[in-house]
Design a protein around this motif. Structure first.
Motif, mmCIF file in Angstrom:
data_model
loop_
_atom_site.group_PDB
_atom_site.id
_atom_site.type_symbol
_atom_site.label_atom_id
_atom_site.label_comp_id
_atom_site.label_asym_id
_atom_site.label_seq_id
_atom_site.Cartn_x
_atom_site.Cartn_y
_atom_site.Cartn_z
ATOM 1 N N SER A 7 54.641 39.173 38.882
ATOM 2 C CA SER A 7 54.329 39.523 39.992
ATOM 3 C C SER A 7 53.165 40.033 40.101
ATOM 4 N N VAL A 8 52.749 40.781 39.049
ATOM 5 C CA VAL A 8 51.097 41.290 38.917
ATOM 6 C C VAL A 8 50.286 39.850 38.956
ATOM 7 N N ILE A 9 50.430 38.959 38.408
ATOM 8 C CA ILE A 9 49.605 37.753 38.202
ATOM 9 C C ILE A 9 49.601 37.490 39.929
ATOM 10 N N ARG A 14 46.113 37.683 45.196
ATOM 11 C CA ARG A 14 46.045 38.131 46.506
ATOM 12 C C ARG A 14 45.285 39.295 46.880
ATOM 13 N N TYR A 15 44.946 40.250 45.846
ATOM 14 C CA TYR A 15 43.969 41.369 46.035
ATOM 15 C C TYR A 15 42.993 41.604 45.193
ATOM 16 N N ALA A 16 41.847 42.013 45.726
ATOM 17 C CA ALA A 16 40.803 42.226 44.980
ATOM 18 C C ALA A 16 40.575 43.593 44.241
ATOM 19 N N ASP A 17 39.967 43.831 43.202
ATOM 20 C CA ASP A 17 39.448 44.790 42.488
ATOM 21 C C ASP A 17 40.493 45.715 42.015
ATOM 22 N N GLY A 76 41.511 39.056 48.408
ATOM 23 C CA GLY A 76 40.488 38.545 47.463
ATOM 24 C C GLY A 76 41.276 38.274 46.035
ATOM 25 N N VAL A 77 40.703 38.175 44.826
ATOM 26 C CA VAL A 77 41.136 37.740 43.507
ATOM 27 C C VAL A 77 40.492 38.826 42.668
ATOM 28 N N THR A 78 41.585 39.379 41.829
ATOM 29 C CA THR A 78 41.054 40.158 40.913
ATOM 30 C C THR A 78 41.038 39.281 39.581
#
Length: 94
Positions: A7-9, A14-17, A76-78
């Motif tokens: 789920s962290v992947i 889904r979220y940036a930074d 965004g993407v981390t």
């Protein structure tokens, strides 16, 4: 722990930074086949937000995501490694 890591992947996509994710608990729902994840997410500016989301292991998808703080939950993407503290208190970088 494996489902929490997966789920962290999905969160990283889904979220940036994201700097870190700390799991407060995760619960399996037999009726829906999803996991309810309760986390504290911290961004690169050390701003944190606690929220809940559903995660489906088979598809690797997040659903029923509650946006509580748009300053921290930025779409965004981390790409960097994220420090993860699992509900069993084990830690690693993902």
């Amino acid at each position: 722990m494996e489902v929490e890591r997966m789920s962290v992947i999905a969160l990283k996509n889904r979220y940036a930074d994201i700097q870190s994710v700390e799991f407060e608990k995760s619960v399996y729902d037999e009726m829906t086949g999803s996991y309810g994840m309760f986390i504290k997410m911290t961004n690169q500016k050390n701003e944190s937000v606690s929220f809940r989301y559903s995660f489906w292991k088979e598809s690797g998808k997040i659903g029923l995501n509650v946006v509580k703080d748009r300053k921290v939950q930025v779409r965004g993407v981390t790409t960097n490694k994220v420090r993860v503290i699992y509900s069993n208190h084990d830690e690693e970088e993902v």
